[in-house]
Design a protein around this motif. Structure first.
Motif, PDB file in Angstrom:
ATOM      1  N   GLY A 107      -6.678  75.511  57.729  1.00  0.00           N
ATOM      2  CA  GLY A 107      -7.967  75.264  57.094  1.00  0.00           C
ATOM      3  C   GLY A 107      -9.095  75.190  58.118  1.00  0.00           C
ATOM      4  N   ARG A 108      -8.799  74.571  59.261  1.00  0.00           N
ATOM      5  CA  ARG A 108      -9.866  74.394  60.264  1.00  0.00           C
ATOM      6  C   ARG A 108     -10.285  75.736  60.876  1.00  0.00           C
ATOM      7  NH1 ARG A 108      -5.948  70.502  63.455  1.00  0.00           N
ATOM      8  NH2 ARG A 108      -5.385  70.247  61.273  1.00  0.00           N
TER       9      ARG A 108
ATOM     10  N   ASP B 140     -15.251  72.831  50.776  1.00  0.00           N
ATOM     11  CA  ASP B 140     -13.982  72.467  51.403  1.00  0.00           C
ATOM     12  C   ASP B 140     -12.958  72.151  50.304  1.00  0.00           C
ATOM     13  OD1 ASP B 140     -11.842  71.276  52.651  1.00  0.00           O
ATOM     14  OD2 ASP B 140     -13.037  69.886  53.863  1.00  0.00           O
TER      15      ASP B 140
ATOM     16  N   HIS C 275      -8.233  69.954  49.676  1.00  0.00           N
ATOM     17  CA  HIS C 275      -7.474  69.118  48.739  1.00  0.00           C
ATOM     18  C   HIS C 275      -7.446  69.724  47.340  1.00  0.00           C
ATOM     19  CE1 HIS C 275      -8.624  65.276  51.237  1.00  0.00           C
ATOM     20  NE2 HIS C 275      -8.103  66.235  51.984  1.00  0.00           N
TER      21      HIS C 275
ATOM     22  N   SER D   5      -6.394  74.731  52.554  1.00  0.00           N
ATOM     23  CA  SER D   5      -5.324  74.448  53.507  1.00  0.00           C
ATOM     24  C   SER D   5      -3.990  74.635  52.772  1.00  0.00           C
ATOM     25  CB  SER D   5      -5.498  73.010  54.009  1.00  0.00           C
ATOM     26  OG  SER D   5      -4.447  72.647  54.861  1.00  0.00           O
TER      27      SER D   5
ATOM     28  N   LYS E 254      -0.994  71.946  52.235  1.00  0.00           N
ATOM     29  CA  LYS E 254      -1.152  70.789  51.353  1.00  0.00           C
ATOM     30  C   LYS E 254      -0.672  71.093  49.932  1.00  0.00           C
ATOM     31  CE  LYS E 254      -4.701  68.541  54.082  1.00  0.00           C
ATOM     32  NZ  LYS E 254      -5.917  68.979  54.774  1.00  0.00           N
TER      33      LYS E 254
HETATM   34  C1  LIG Z   1      -6.559  69.045  56.040  1.00  0.00           C
HETATM   35  C2  LIG Z   1      -8.026  69.177  55.890  1.00  0.00           C
HETATM   36  C3  LIG Z   1      -8.743  70.214  56.508  1.00  0.00           C
HETATM   37  C4  LIG Z   1      -8.147  71.152  57.526  1.00  0.00           C
HETATM   38  O1  LIG Z   1      -7.027  71.820  57.087  1.00  0.00           O
HETATM   39  P1  LIG Z   1      -5.875  72.233  58.144  1.00  0.00           P
HETATM   40  O2  LIG Z   1      -5.082  73.238  57.380  1.00  0.00           O
HETATM   41  O3  LIG Z   1      -5.134  70.992  58.468  1.00  0.00           O
HETATM   42  O4  LIG Z   1      -6.559  72.797  59.337  1.00  0.00           O
HETATM   43  C5  LIG Z   1     -10.082  70.341  56.194  1.00  0.00           C
HETATM   44  N1  LIG Z   1     -10.702  69.499  55.358  1.00  0.00           N
HETATM   45  C6  LIG Z   1     -10.046  68.471  54.776  1.00  0.00           C
HETATM   46  C7  LIG Z   1     -10.787  67.582  53.844  1.00  0.00           C
HETATM   47  C8  LIG Z   1      -8.694  68.277  55.035  1.00  0.00           C
HETATM   48  O5  LIG Z   1      -8.053  67.237  54.479  1.00  0.00           O
END
Ligand SMILES: *Cc1c(COP(=O)(O)O)cnc(C)c1O
Length: 405
Positions: free
Chosen positions: A47-48, A143, A146, A167, A170
């Motif tokens: 996600g990042r 974003d 979640h 992401s 998750k």
């Molecule tokens: C986990 C998360 C990210 C980043 O996702 P990754 O796949 O871990 O890099 C971004 N924003 C929120 C709110 C997250 O919980």
């Protein structure tokens, strides 16, 4: 967090989805909207990384400011710094909604992007936030880390932002993965390449191993034991060779992501998510995933009802919400957290660690949420007995608290 180092028992059930025979079982209900359908998509390794690519697409650079929520994962900040921009943290209300007055106060002529998070899968009021951005010529980055699934005001999540990110880990039983999506801009300029056979193999074997460890796919586990043994031998040899050649920088075979830390590694920017991860994200039955997550959330809600010292963060589970975790607001979170961890209940404390340079007084509500919310798993792969067991542990932990006080 290194659980072993803290001398805690191994979690008794998986915190995140694991692959099982049930993973493949389709549901009879309608498919929920998904960020994957929101527009053009690029499947990257986290996600990042998707956040960083989105900021790059928006032309964010030195001198620019990016508005981030004070209630955040610290992994959201390094992509902003990588663009040489300045993160500015804004306030939320205690119900996790964006404080519009506060973002209005904090916006400056240098503000280029507003980042909005749908916490735990519960959508923000996107129509108002979209209008706020449009009125000021500010980009909206949605974003959906979640919220891989869902809609608000009749429109799928991921379609509101100029860009959206998600992401994969998750919501799916994958070892790595993130999505960059845009319903409004072309992603043609984002070209990705494979990260190599070692990475592909790791992305496959790690999923199977996690699954075996949690007692899923047991037959396959027995069949594959020799393969995993070979892999361990090869891996050991590789490590020894690297140790013998100190100039060769040891590079991890997978990017940093939710379960390994908050680092940001630019070398993953142009890498495609592994074949096996893409296969699972694209083809596991979304209807069943969405329906089971809702059912598990509702089961936890039932178990928690009437228990002393805690309550769900959100009063109801509205239609169109497909939760990431079940956030529980606790009166004595520290004691409860310790007891549940000792019992082996896996928990998320979202934003427990926040960006260290953020002024701790930025937002009372965010500090309260980071401290008081313990999030229980409600993912699609929990079995009925595991859910029951969580309920038993929760009742026991809370009654211990009542005796102690
Ligand atoms: C986990 C998360 C990210 C980043 O996702 P990754 O796949 O871990 O890099 C971004 N924003 C929120 C709110 C997250 O919980």
């Amino acid at each position: 967090m290194n659980i072993a180092a803290m001398n805690l028992p191994r979690p008794r059930l998986p915190l995140a989805p694991v692959l099982s025979r049930d993973s493949l079982r389709a549901g009879s209900v309608a498919r929920p909207p998904s960020v994957l359908d929101a527009g053009q998509v690029r499947l990257v390794t986290s996600g990042r990384i998707a956040i960083a690519l989105a900021l790059e697409r928006m032309g964010v650079g030195a001198g620019d400011e990016v508005l981030l929520p004070a209630y955040h994962s610290p992994s959201m900040v390094p992509p902003v710094l990588w663009r040489q921009a300045t993160p500015r943290f804004y306030r939320l209300r205690a119900d996790t909604s964006v404080d519009l007055d506060d973002i209005t106060r904090r916006a400056t002529p240098a503000t280029r992007v507003l980042v909005v998070t749908h916490y735990f899968g519960f959508p923000q009021a996107m129509a108002a936030l979209r209008a706020w951005c449009d009125a000021r010529g500010i980009f909206l980055l949605e974003d959906c880390a979640h919220a891989f699934f869902g809609a608000v005001d009749g429109r799928p999540l991921g379609t509101w932002g100029d860009y959206a990110i998600a992401s994969s880990m998750k919501f799916f039983p994958v070892h790595e993965g993130g999505c960059l999506v845009s319903a409004r801009h072309r992603l043609d300029g984002v070209t990705l390449r494979g990260a190599g056979p070692g990475f592909e193999a790791k992305a496959l074997l790690a999923v199977l191993e996690t699954s075996f460890r949690h007692g899923r796919l047991a037959l396959l586990g027995r069949l594959l034991r020799p393969v995993l043994r070979l892999r361990d031998l090869a891996w050991g040899a590789l490590k020894r060779r690297r140790a013998a050649a100190p100039q060769a920088q040891a590079q991890a075979l997978a990017p940093a992501s939710s379960d390994s830390g908050f680092e940001f590694e630019p070398r993953w920017l142009d890498k495609r998510s592994a074949w096996f991860s893409r296969l699972l994200v694209r083809s596991l039955p979304r209807a069943a995933i969405g329906a089971r997550r809702r059912r598990h959330y509702q089961a936890l809600e039932q178990m928690v009802r009437g228990l002393p010292g805690c309550r769900p963060l959100y009063p109801t589970l509205p239609e169109g919400v497909y939760p990431w975790q079940f956030p529980l607001l606790c009166d004595d979170p520290e004691a409860l957290f310790m007891r549940l961890q000792q019992a082996g209940v896996p928990l998320v404390r979202f934003a427990w660690q926040r960006w260290p340079a953020m002024d701790a007084g930025t937002c009372e509500a965010s500090s309260m949420l980071a401290r008081s919310v313990l999030a229980l798993p409600c993912h699609q792969e929990l079995r009925a007995d595991e859910l029951e067991w969580i309920g038993v542990q929760l009742r026991q932990a809370l009654s211990m608290g009542a005796e102690a006080s």
